[in-house]
Design a protein around this motif. Structure first.
Motif, PDB file in Angstrom:
ATOM      1  N   VAL A  52       0.833  -1.203   0.000  1.00  0.00           N
ATOM      2  CA  VAL A  52       0.000   0.000   0.000  1.00  0.00           C
ATOM      3  C   VAL A  52       0.874   1.262   0.000  1.00  0.00           C
ATOM      4  O   VAL A  52       1.813   1.368   0.796  1.00  0.00           O
ATOM      5  CB  VAL A  52      -0.923  -0.002   1.242  1.00  0.00           C
ATOM      6  N   ALA A  53       0.550   2.177  -0.906  1.00  0.00           N
ATOM      7  CA  ALA A  53       1.276   3.454  -0.952  1.00  0.00           C
ATOM      8  C   ALA A  53       0.585   4.448  -0.023  1.00  0.00           C
ATOM      9  O   ALA A  53      -0.626   4.676  -0.120  1.00  0.00           O
ATOM     10  CB  ALA A  53       1.294   3.991  -2.376  1.00  0.00           C
ATOM     11  N   VAL A  54       1.379   5.032   0.889  1.00  0.00           N
ATOM     12  CA  VAL A  54       0.840   5.959   1.888  1.00  0.00           C
ATOM     13  C   VAL A  54       1.577   7.298   1.765  1.00  0.00           C
ATOM     14  O   VAL A  54       2.795   7.326   1.569  1.00  0.00           O
ATOM     15  CB  VAL A  54       1.041   5.389   3.316  1.00  0.00           C
ATOM     16  N   GLY A  55       0.849   8.378   1.866  1.00  0.00           N
ATOM     17  CA  GLY A  55       1.472   9.700   1.896  1.00  0.00           C
ATOM     18  C   GLY A  55       1.032  10.449   3.133  1.00  0.00           C
ATOM     19  O   GLY A  55      -0.035  10.168   3.702  1.00  0.00           O
ATOM     20  N   THR A  56       1.866  11.377   3.602  1.00  0.00           N
ATOM     21  CA  THR A  56       1.451  12.234   4.719  1.00  0.00           C
ATOM     22  C   THR A  56       1.790  13.685   4.381  1.00  0.00           C
ATOM     23  O   THR A  56       2.720  13.952   3.618  1.00  0.00           O
ATOM     24  CB  THR A  56       2.122  11.855   6.062  1.00  0.00           C
ATOM     25  N   ALA A  57       1.009  14.582   4.936  1.00  0.00           N
ATOM     26  CA  ALA A  57       1.252  16.009   4.678  1.00  0.00           C
ATOM     27  C   ALA A  57       0.784  16.807   5.874  1.00  0.00           C
ATOM     28  O   ALA A  57      -0.027  16.324   6.666  1.00  0.00           O
ATOM     29  CB  ALA A  57       0.481  16.447   3.434  1.00  0.00           C
ATOM     30  N   TRP A  58       1.336  18.008   6.017  1.00  0.00           N
ATOM     31  CA  TRP A  58       0.802  18.895   7.039  1.00  0.00           C
ATOM     32  C   TRP A  58       0.414  20.234   6.433  1.00  0.00           C
ATOM     33  O   TRP A  58       1.048  20.758   5.538  1.00  0.00           O
ATOM     34  CB  TRP A  58       1.727  19.049   8.230  1.00  0.00           C
ATOM     35  N   LEU A  59      -0.698  20.738   6.943  1.00  0.00           N
ATOM     36  CA  LEU A  59      -1.191  22.053   6.537  1.00  0.00           C
ATOM     37  C   LEU A  59      -0.909  22.987   7.724  1.00  0.00           C
ATOM     38  O   LEU A  59       0.222  23.038   8.197  1.00  0.00           O
ATOM     39  CB  LEU A  59      -2.684  21.962   6.179  1.00  0.00           C
ATOM     40  N   ALA A  60      -1.930  23.704   8.215  1.00  0.00           N
ATOM     41  CA  ALA A  60      -1.698  24.574   9.377  1.00  0.00           C
ATOM     42  C   ALA A  60      -1.836  23.748  10.651  1.00  0.00           C
ATOM     43  O   ALA A  60      -2.942  23.463  11.097  1.00  0.00           O
ATOM     44  CB  ALA A  60      -2.691  25.730   9.381  1.00  0.00           C
ATOM     45  N   GLY A  61      -0.717  23.344  11.190  1.00  0.00           N
ATOM     46  CA  GLY A  61      -0.697  22.541  12.418  1.00  0.00           C
ATOM     47  C   GLY A  61       0.638  22.773  13.096  1.00  0.00           C
ATOM     48  O   GLY A  61       1.321  23.762  12.814  1.00  0.00           O
ATOM     49  N   CYS A  62       1.010  21.859  13.975  1.00  0.00           N
ATOM     50  CA  CYS A  62       2.258  22.064  14.718  1.00  0.00           C
ATOM     51  C   CYS A  62       3.241  20.921  14.510  1.00  0.00           C
ATOM     52  O   CYS A  62       4.284  20.899  15.151  1.00  0.00           O
ATOM     53  CB  CYS A  62       1.948  22.200  16.201  1.00  0.00           C
ATOM     54  N   SER A  63       2.882  19.954  13.662  1.00  0.00           N
ATOM     55  CA  SER A  63       3.665  18.739  13.387  1.00  0.00           C
ATOM     56  C   SER A  63       3.527  17.696  14.499  1.00  0.00           C
ATOM     57  O   SER A  63       4.096  16.612  14.411  1.00  0.00           O
ATOM     58  CB  SER A  63       5.144  19.025  13.073  1.00  0.00           C
ATOM     59  N   GLY A  64       2.754  18.004  15.535  1.00  0.00           N
ATOM     60  CA  GLY A  64       2.580  17.053  16.637  1.00  0.00           C
ATOM     61  C   GLY A  64       1.926  15.754  16.208  1.00  0.00           C
ATOM     62  O   GLY A  64       2.209  14.691  16.770  1.00  0.00           O
TER      63      GLY A  64
END
Ligand code: SF4
Ligand code: SF4
Length: 324
Positions: free
Chosen positions: A5-17
């Motif tokens: 399975v191909a998985v991606g992650t991203a962050w928008l306006a957050g704190c990376s927590g």
């Protein structure tokens, strides 16, 4: 879905927590990596979205850059997972909706106390703030929501494993009190004056730079801080509400196993509302109204900071208006 399975992650306006919570899967993550490949992530070399089976997105949609990024991720992912309270209900970054975007920029760069060079606005072309910060589901279609600020690593692991097996992960939808071991023999009736009321009801007026501020009387504020933080005074077996300490448990979604009440700290509401609540703040007001005399609620000076901290009022986020 194939075994790989191909998985991606991203962050928008957050704190990376939320990404830190993902990394906290530790050994479990190693097992997951036998059946999944992380193809894009802000924690890796490839950050631009590519075609994936599952994408996890942390943070709310606050800037025009967030908006175009979430549209690209939605287009690239078969399953989109909103990860954490910022993504699922706006979270702390969406508190900025209580002011307009121009006021927020001015306050942040020109007026905030503690700035080294007061009045210096950012140079170049910083991402432009949208009128409102919104939860991801208000901008694009979301398939799975994982609550929490951040979600526990166990919840993220459970979601990943279910998705890798082609199943939809499910999380408890009741409030936190069902997971809390504290007893409430008096059905939540406070045994002493409610601390939040105690903190905010009596105020002094302070003048500063020509402006007038209402502040809690210092000695009362100190007493309240002592009562809350010097926990000897608090019975660790009894519900906080019965002891006159504000706990957001009745208005907060279960999932953390009441981690804060278990260490003698009241719930602050970081898992947001249950799916059947329209607003977390309205629900805690509803709960408190049953145990406090009506005037006490009007004395809450920081009503928003207390009851809407992790999930701002839905109308302030323009729920549902801008979905593409
Ligand atoms: S939900 Fe909490 S931990 Fe996750 S990005 Fe938002 S503020 Fe950070
Ligand atoms: S209000 Fe707080 S302390 Fe009381 S039962 Fe609910 S979670 Fe536990």
């Amino acid at each position: 879905m194939s075994a790989y399975v191909a998985v991606g992650t991203a962050w928008l306006a957050g704190c990376s927590g939320c990404h830190v919570a993902l990394l906290d899967l530790a050994d479990e993550l190693e097992d997951i990596l036998h059946v999944a490949e992380f193809t894009f992530s802000p924690l890796g070399d490839v950050r631009e979205p590519v075609s994936v089976d599952v994408a996890f997105v942390e943070g709310c949609v606050s800037t025009t850059e967030d908006e175009s990024q979430i549209a690209r991720i939605r287009g690239a992912a078969k399953i989109l997972v909103a990860l954490g309270s910022c993504a699922t209900c706006g979270g702390i970054p969406a508190l900025r909706n209580l002011s307009n975007a121009t006021e927020v920029v001015a306050r942040s760069y020109a007026e905030a106390p503690g700035l080294e060079v007061v009045g210096t606005m950012p140079v170049g072309e910083p991402p432009r703030l949208r009128d409102r910060a919104q939860r991801v589901a208000d901008v694009v279609t979301v398939d799975v929501e994982i609550p929490g600020c951040p979600p526990t690593p166990e919840m993220i692991g459970k979601a990943l494993k279910a998705l890798l097996a082609g199943e939809k992960p499910r999380f408890g939808s009741k409030n936190l009190c069902v997971e809390c071991d504290r007893k409430h023999p008096q059905l939540h009736l406070p045994r002493r004056q409610f601390l939040a009321d105690y903190a905010y009801a009596s105020t002094d007026v302070e003048e500063q730079d020509g402006a007038t501020f209402l502040v809690p009387r210092r000695e009362i504020f100190d007493d309240t801080v002592r009562a809350i933080f010097e926990l000897d005074e608090i019975d660790p077996t009894l519900c906080f509400l019965e002891q006159g300490v504000l706990c957001m448990g009745p208005a907060t979604r279960q999932g953390c196993n009441a981690a804060c009440p278990a260490i003698n700290y009241p719930c602050r509401g970081c898992f947001g509302p249950t799916p059947d609540m329209f607003e977390q703040g309205a629900r805690i007001m509803d709960a408190l109204a049953t145990i406090l005399p009506p005037p006490a609620l009007t004395h809450f000076e920081d009503l928003v900071g207390v009851s809407y901290r992790f999930c701002p009022p839905r109308p302030a986020c323009g729920e549902g208006e801008d979905k593409k």
